[in-house]
Design an enzyme around this catalytic site. Sequence first.
Site, PDB file in Angstrom:
ATOM      1  CB  SER A 156      35.710  38.042   5.345  1.00  0.00           C
ATOM      2  OG  SER A 156      35.940  38.634   4.080  1.00  0.00           O
ATOM      3  CE1 TYR A 182      31.095  35.862   3.500  1.00  0.00           C
ATOM      4  CE2 TYR A 182      32.368  37.757   2.741  1.00  0.00           C
ATOM      5  CZ  TYR A 182      32.311  36.457   3.225  1.00  0.00           C
ATOM      6  OH  TYR A 182      33.473  35.754   3.436  1.00  0.00           O
TER       7      TYR A 182
END
Length: 311
Positions: A156, A182
Amino acid sequence: MIEPISPVTPFTARSTAAEVVRGVDLTGRRAVVTGGASGIGIETARALAGAGAEVTLAVRDPRAGERVAAEIGGRVRVASLDLADQGSVAAFTAAWDGPLHILVNNAGVMMTPELRTPQGWELQFATNHLGHFALATGLHRALAAAGRARVVALSSVAHLREPVDFDDLHFRVRAYDARAAYAQSKTANALFAVEANRRWADDGITVNAVHPGAILTNLTRHMSREDLDASVASGYVFKTPEQGAATSVLVAVSPLLEGVGGRYFEDCAPARRHVPGTSGGVADHALDPGAADRLWRVSVDTLGAFGTLGA
C-alpha cells in the site's frame, strides 16, 4: 538498493483487471487468491478464472466464498483460511496438493483498534505479514513444482509512513497507533517480495509487491470519515474494484513481466522512487535488501514453532 525499473506496460491507473488479462490464456494454471470473497479479491479471482485458471478463494468465511464462486462461475474453488490463525494457515498448506502457479496475497486488515492474536502479536502485522509469510513459505514446494510461478504481495502507499520497527514489531513498548501499525505491515509486504524473490528465483518463482490504489471496500471500514475526507483532499482518486485489481492481475500473469521480480508496482507499472513531499512511488526502506533479509529471519524465528514454513 534495488532501483525501480522503467514502465514496461501499456496499461494505466484507469485500466481494469479484465483489460490487462485480455488475450492471456491461463488454461491448466492454478491460482490462490486470499481474501477472494470481497473487494478487489473478487475482481482478481474473476479475471484469473475468466482467463481459464482454476482459482481457489482462500477466505475466512467459506459461505461468502461459495456465493462469490457461484457468481463468478468457471473452475473456482473455496477453502477456509484465517491468516491471523497459524493453525488455519498450517491446515491450508497441508491440504494443498499439486503445483501452484499463482499466489495472490490479497487479504488484509487495515487500521484496526489495538487487537492481538493469542500469541500477543499485533493483529495487522500478524495478519498482513506473518500470515501471508507462513502461507507462501508453506506453499513454496507447490510454487517451485509449477515452474515459472508468480507470487503477488499486496502492499500500500501507506508503507511510505513507516519502516519496519524491528525493536518493537508488536507495539509492546511504544503507544499503539493504528496508522503506524498498518503502514509497518505494508512495508513488510514489500520487503517480503524483495527477499522471497532473491531466495526463490532459482526455483523459477518471481515475487513482486503491488499497491492497488485507493478503493472503497470493506477494508476501509475502520477508517473515520475524517480520514477518508483527508484522502480526497490530498488528491487521492479512488478506483473501482475492477481498476484496483488490475495491477495485481498484471503482475500475476502478464507476459511483459516474465522474469521480473523483487519490485513494487502501482497503477499497472513499476513504481518510481518516492520523492519526499510528493505522493506515490516506493520508499527506499521498502526495497532495502538488508531489512528484507532481517525481516525474513525474524519471521522464521517467530513462526518456526508452528511448522508451517516451507523454505
